[in-house]
Design a protein around this motif. Structure first.
Motif, PDB file in Angstrom:
ATOM      1  N   SER A  60       0.240  11.289   0.477  1.00 27.88           N
ATOM      2  CA  SER A  60      -0.090  11.939   1.694  1.00 27.88           C
ATOM      3  C   SER A  60       0.414  10.871   2.892  1.00 27.88           C
ATOM      4  CB  SER A  60      -1.755  11.862   1.853  1.00 27.88           C
ATOM      5  OG  SER A  60      -2.326  10.601   2.431  1.00 27.88           O
ATOM      6  N   PRO A  61       0.521  11.461   4.173  1.00 25.15           N
ATOM      7  CA  PRO A  61       0.907  10.781   5.157  1.00 25.15           C
ATOM      8  C   PRO A  61       0.113   9.422   5.336  1.00 25.15           C
ATOM      9  CG  PRO A  61       0.819  12.821   5.951  1.00 25.15           C
ATOM     10  CD  PRO A  61       0.174  12.943   4.565  1.00 25.15           C
ATOM     11  N   ALA A  62      -1.294   9.371   4.803  1.00 23.24           N
ATOM     12  CA  ALA A  62      -2.054   8.248   5.096  1.00 23.24           C
ATOM     13  C   ALA A  62      -2.101   7.373   4.295  1.00 23.24           C
ATOM     14  CB  ALA A  62      -3.463   8.631   5.367  1.00 23.24           C
ATOM     15  N   THR A  63      -1.387   7.603   2.884  1.00 23.64           N
ATOM     16  CA  THR A  63      -1.407   6.693   1.866  1.00 23.64           C
ATOM     17  C   THR A  63      -0.289   5.447   2.240  1.00 23.64           C
ATOM     18  OG1 THR A  63      -1.098   8.647   0.329  1.00 23.64           O
ATOM     19  CG2 THR A  63      -0.420   6.676  -0.541  1.00 23.64           C
ATOM     20  N   THR A  64      -0.671   4.507   1.540  1.00 21.24           N
ATOM     21  CA  THR A  64       0.077   3.170   1.987  1.00 21.24           C
ATOM     22  C   THR A  64       0.619   2.650   0.816  1.00 21.24           C
ATOM     23  OG1 THR A  64      -1.852   1.603   1.394  1.00 21.24           O
ATOM     24  CG2 THR A  64      -1.920   2.325   3.748  1.00 21.24           C
ATOM     25  N   GLU A  65       1.525   1.611   1.114  1.00 24.66           N
ATOM     26  CA  GLU A  65       2.381   0.736  -0.092  1.00 24.66           C
ATOM     27  C   GLU A  65       1.436   0.166  -0.880  1.00 24.66           C
ATOM     28  OE1 GLU A  65       5.569  -1.242   1.378  1.00 24.66           O
ATOM     29  OE2 GLU A  65       6.664   0.446   1.900  1.00 24.66           O
ATOM     30  N   ALA A  66       0.345  -0.381  -0.424  1.00 26.84           N
ATOM     31  CA  ALA A  66      -0.783  -1.281  -0.966  1.00 26.84           C
ATOM     32  C   ALA A  66      -1.499  -0.048  -2.045  1.00 26.84           C
ATOM     33  CB  ALA A  66      -1.820  -1.754  -0.006  1.00 26.84           C
ATOM     34  N   ASP A  67      -1.772   1.229  -1.400  1.00 29.21           N
ATOM     35  CA  ASP A  67      -2.343   1.866  -2.489  1.00 29.21           C
ATOM     36  C   ASP A  67      -1.377   2.153  -3.538  1.00 29.21           C
ATOM     37  OD1 ASP A  67      -4.264   2.232  -0.491  1.00 29.21           O
ATOM     38  OD2 ASP A  67      -3.384   4.213   0.386  1.00 29.21           O
ATOM     39  N   VAL A  68      -0.270   2.583  -3.328  1.00 30.07           N
ATOM     40  CA  VAL A  68       0.587   2.831  -4.398  1.00 30.07           C
ATOM     41  C   VAL A  68       0.813   1.490  -5.566  1.00 30.07           C
ATOM     42  CG1 VAL A  68       3.146   2.931  -5.142  1.00 30.07           C
ATOM     43  CG2 VAL A  68       2.198   4.228  -3.256  1.00 30.07           C
ATOM     44  N   ASP A  69       0.810   0.326  -5.188  1.00 27.68           N
ATOM     45  CA  ASP A  69       0.886  -1.030  -5.678  1.00 27.68           C
ATOM     46  C   ASP A  69      -0.425  -1.325  -6.562  1.00 27.68           C
ATOM     47  OD1 ASP A  69       3.439  -1.196  -4.636  1.00 27.68           O
ATOM     48  OD2 ASP A  69       2.836  -3.121  -3.160  1.00 27.68           O
ATOM     49  N   LEU A  70      -1.610  -0.881  -5.964  1.00 26.94           N
ATOM     50  CA  LEU A  70      -2.779  -0.926  -6.629  1.00 26.94           C
ATOM     51  C   LEU A  70      -2.685  -0.105  -8.061  1.00 26.94           C
ATOM     52  CD1 LEU A  70      -5.938  -1.686  -6.906  1.00 26.94           C
ATOM     53  CD2 LEU A  70      -6.568   0.187  -5.730  1.00 26.94           C
ATOM     54  N   HIS A  71      -1.937   1.056  -7.771  1.00 24.43           N
ATOM     55  CA  HIS A  71      -2.068   2.220  -8.968  1.00 24.43           C
ATOM     56  C   HIS A  71      -0.916   1.184 -10.031  1.00 24.43           C
ATOM     57  CE1 HIS A  71       0.049   4.699 -11.504  1.00 24.43           C
ATOM     58  NE2 HIS A  71      -0.896   5.378 -11.689  1.00 24.43           N
ATOM     59  N   THR A  72       0.000   0.765  -9.446  1.00 23.99           N
ATOM     60  CA  THR A  72       0.965   0.120 -10.501  1.00 23.99           C
ATOM     61  C   THR A  72      -0.124  -1.065 -11.094  1.00 23.99           C
ATOM     62  OG1 THR A  72       2.447   0.496  -9.071  1.00 23.99           O
ATOM     63  CG2 THR A  72       3.157  -1.099 -10.503  1.00 23.99           C
ATOM     64  N   ALA A  73      -0.609  -1.844 -10.419  1.00 23.30           N
ATOM     65  CA  ALA A  73      -1.373  -2.784 -11.138  1.00 23.30           C
ATOM     66  C   ALA A  73      -2.327  -2.280 -12.173  1.00 23.30           C
ATOM     67  CB  ALA A  73      -2.000  -3.733 -10.075  1.00 23.30           C
ATOM     68  N   VAL A  74      -2.922  -1.478 -12.102  1.00 24.87           N
ATOM     69  CA  VAL A  74      -3.966  -0.869 -12.821  1.00 24.87           C
ATOM     70  C   VAL A  74      -3.227  -0.196 -14.028  1.00 24.87           C
ATOM     71  CG1 VAL A  74      -5.845   1.119 -12.909  1.00 24.87           C
ATOM     72  CG2 VAL A  74      -5.862  -0.617 -11.060  1.00 24.87           C
ATOM     73  N   PHE A  75      -2.219   0.435 -13.753  1.00 23.23           N
ATOM     74  CA  PHE A  75      -1.586   1.321 -14.894  1.00 23.23           C
ATOM     75  C   PHE A  75      -0.849   0.247 -15.686  1.00 23.23           C
ATOM     76  CE2 PHE A  75       2.532   3.706 -16.296  1.00 23.23           C
ATOM     77  CZ  PHE A  75       1.767   4.417 -16.929  1.00 23.23           C
ATOM     78  N   ASP A  76      -0.356  -0.923 -14.974  1.00 25.64           N
ATOM     79  CA  ASP A  76       0.152  -2.167 -15.861  1.00 25.64           C
ATOM     80  C   ASP A  76      -0.926  -2.786 -16.851  1.00 25.64           C
ATOM     81  OD1 ASP A  76       2.248  -3.683 -16.552  1.00 25.64           O
ATOM     82  OD2 ASP A  76       1.297  -5.387 -15.234  1.00 25.64           O
ATOM     83  N   GLU A  77      -2.102  -2.933 -16.432  1.00 26.84           N
ATOM     84  CA  GLU A  77      -3.213  -3.521 -16.920  1.00 26.84           C
ATOM     85  C   GLU A  77      -3.580  -2.532 -18.263  1.00 26.84           C
ATOM     86  OE1 GLU A  77      -6.239  -4.208 -14.217  1.00 26.84           O
ATOM     87  OE2 GLU A  77      -7.530  -4.636 -15.783  1.00 26.84           O
ATOM     88  N   ALA A  78      -3.605  -1.338 -18.034  1.00 23.78           N
ATOM     89  CA  ALA A  78      -4.072  -0.302 -19.113  1.00 23.78           C
ATOM     90  C   ALA A  78      -3.010  -0.336 -20.122  1.00 23.78           C
ATOM     91  CB  ALA A  78      -4.113   1.244 -18.417  1.00 23.78           C
ATOM     92  N   ALA A  79      -1.631  -0.409 -19.652  1.00 19.05           N
ATOM     93  CA  ALA A  79      -0.536  -0.024 -20.723  1.00 19.05           C
ATOM     94  C   ALA A  79      -0.768  -1.649 -21.607  1.00 19.05           C
ATOM     95  CB  ALA A  79       0.892  -0.215 -19.894  1.00 19.05           C
ATOM     96  N   ARG A  80      -0.976  -2.799 -20.842  1.00 15.86           N
ATOM     97  CA  ARG A  80      -1.011  -3.781 -21.495  1.00 15.86           C
ATOM     98  C   ARG A  80      -2.283  -3.977 -22.662  1.00 15.86           C
ATOM     99  NH1 ARG A  80      -4.185  -7.853 -21.537  1.00 15.86           N
ATOM    100  NH2 ARG A  80      -5.329  -7.009 -19.555  1.00 15.86           N
ATOM    101  N   GLU A  81      -3.318  -3.364 -22.316  1.00 18.03           N
ATOM    102  CA  GLU A  81      -4.418  -3.345 -23.180  1.00 18.03           C
ATOM    103  C   GLU A  81      -4.000  -2.259 -24.580  1.00 18.03           C
ATOM    104  OE1 GLU A  81      -8.541  -3.631 -22.918  1.00 18.03           O
ATOM    105  OE2 GLU A  81      -8.397  -3.224 -20.605  1.00 18.03           O
TER     106      GLU A  81
END
Ligand code: PLP
Length: 450
Positions: free
Chosen positions: A425-446
């Motif tokens: 959305s127009p209110a989404t931030t780069e930090a929001d996107v990076d949080l998803h990347t980090a969580v997705f990475d953690e899930a993928a690692r497990e």
């Protein structure tokens, strides 16, 4: 705790965590069972990954809080209706102001003209009508196409979704059009109303249109409801040419693909539909739908529908459709929220999201892929990009889907249910996107450890 050794065990761990962390939502979902059918206000809400839905407390921008006090980054965004971000200030101001001066009158307001003109500027079609939902926009567009062509059937693509439009809740089974699994109370056998072919299959499209009983093709310009399935080069040209050759109208449903930019996919890729339908985000979530006609189709409709007999019993309309509140919401949203600048930001965030997911898939060497259309991104648990809806459906993995959704939810991220889809959305931030990347990475690692 011992390390989980399977998707099943990981899912159980996450379900326990979810239940422990959401006591108030759990309590409310139990109470809801006493007054709401199946304990939910809409049937599909029963299918949220945690076993019971998170109850929302409040939402603003790209975030919302639940009744247990957790804050989430929202990539579901009301599955597109809040692609504007939740409660954007210009829309809230306009709605509050309009609500104090009339909500629905059965009379037009000047806003209707402004919105019609703006939709023409964005999408190129020249005559507009309004409804309350995208579903209704599609239903009304289909009726008008039938009336104009005198033909009974419509054609859609396998695994499409256009809302609760009877003719479209179908699927192909061994070449036959049948009710899609889960279709509740279909009024007639689907083959009576619908022809259906696989997406990107030009030969099959030609064969079906050659029956010359198809009033319209109704399609998204890329399938977005069974993962994202893009059109292959030449497909849209063939679709346009074949529909013209066989006297069939082409209805492009931009409800989701508005994510491609200011004028949706149609403007971004130079499509030339006869009819275009829209809904969801154009009113920032206030009930609003629109459908527009090319100059030629608009003129033919105006000539065909006698003015004095256009009573409200023709199967098109709705007492509160095109109400002044809905139009005020659309005007403010189009003028001040879904702007060119906003799309540039949102699409750049979509690229960042896609790059983050690609990095994770490559790092853990997973047989998955990611697809993006503008500010909409979706990952699918198969290596190859699907060509058709059936390919995409075959790549679904219900257990893995559930796990990823729950894993994200337990770490403050809401993905779109029934998809692994994220919207910016127009209110989404780069930090929001990076949080998803980090969580997705953690899930993928497990998962990669099994
Ligand atoms: C492409 C498309 N068209 C129409 C609709 C229907 O929208 P609504 O449920 O708001 O009527 C949807 C809903 O997901 C959709 O994805």
């Amino acid at each position: 705790m011992t390390r989980p050794v399977s998707v099943d065990e990981l899912l159980n761990r996450e379900l326990e965590l979810f239940e422990r962390e959401h006591p108030r939502s759990h309590e409310l979902s139990r109470r809801a069972e006493r007054s709401l059918l199946s304990g939910v206000p809409m049937p599909w809400m029963i299918r949220w990954a945690g076993g019971f839905p998170v109850f929302a407390a409040d939402a603003h921008g790209a975030r919302f809080r639940d009744v247990d006090g957790h804050e989430y980054v929202d990539f579901c965004l009301g599955d597109t209706a809040a692609m504007t971000g939740h409660s954007p200030d210009p829309t809230v101001r306009a709605v509050a102001q309009q609500a104090a001066h009339g909500i629905t009158l059965m009379l037009p307001s000047e806003d209707a003209i402004w919105v019609g003109e703006e939709l023409t500027r964005r999408f190129g079609l020249s005559r507009w009508q309004f409804s309350l939902t995208a579903t209704d926009a599609n239903r009304f567009a289909i009726r008008l196409a039938r009336e104009l062509t005198g033909r009974p059937k419509i054609l859609t693509f396998n695994w499409c979704y256009h809302g609760t439009v009877d003719e479209t809740v179908a699927t192909l089974s061994r070449g036959e059009v049948v009710a899609r699994e889960g279709n509740v109370g279909p009024p007639v056998p689907l083959a009576e109303t619908t022809r259906m072919v696989e997406w990107n299959d030009i030969d099959a499209l030609e064969l079906e249109l050659a029956h010359r009983d198809v009033a319209c093709v109704l399609t998204e310009p890329a399938l977005t409801n069974i993962g994202i399935v893009l059109a292959e080069p030449g497909f849209h040209d063939a679709l346009r040419q074949l529909t013209r050759t066989h006297g069939t109208l082409l209805i492009i449903d931009e409800t989701h693909t508005l994510c491609a930019g200011l004028g949706g996919y149609t403007a971004a890729y130079g499509l030339d539909p006869d009819v275009l339908t829209l809904g969801k985000a154009i009113g920032a979530g206030i009930a609003a739908g629109a459908y527009g006609f090319s100059e030629d189709v608009g003129e033919r409709l105006e000539a065909m529908l006698p003015r004095d007999e256009r009573a409200d019993v023709g199967g098109i309309g709705g007492t509160v459709a095109a109400n002044v509140l809905s139009l005020a919401a659309m005007r403010a949203t189009l003028a001040e929220v879904l702007t060119e600048d906003a799309f540039a930001r949102m699409i750049a965030l979509g690229e960042r999201f896609e790059a983050g997911v690609t990095g994770v898939i490559e790092r853990h060497d997973l047989p998955w892929h990611v697809t993006r259309l503008g500010c909409r991104v979706e990952y699918l648990f198969r290596r190859e990009r699907p060509r058709t809806g059936s390919d995409a459906a075959a790549g679904g993995d219900a257990e893995l889907d559930r796990l990823i959704h729950l894993y994200a939810l337990n770490r403050g991220i809401l993905l779109t249910p029934f998809h692994n889809m994220a919207l910016m959305s127009p209110a989404t931030t780069e930090a929001d996107v990076d949080l998803h990347t980090a969580v997705f990475d953690e899930a993928a690692r497990e998962l990669a450890e099994f």
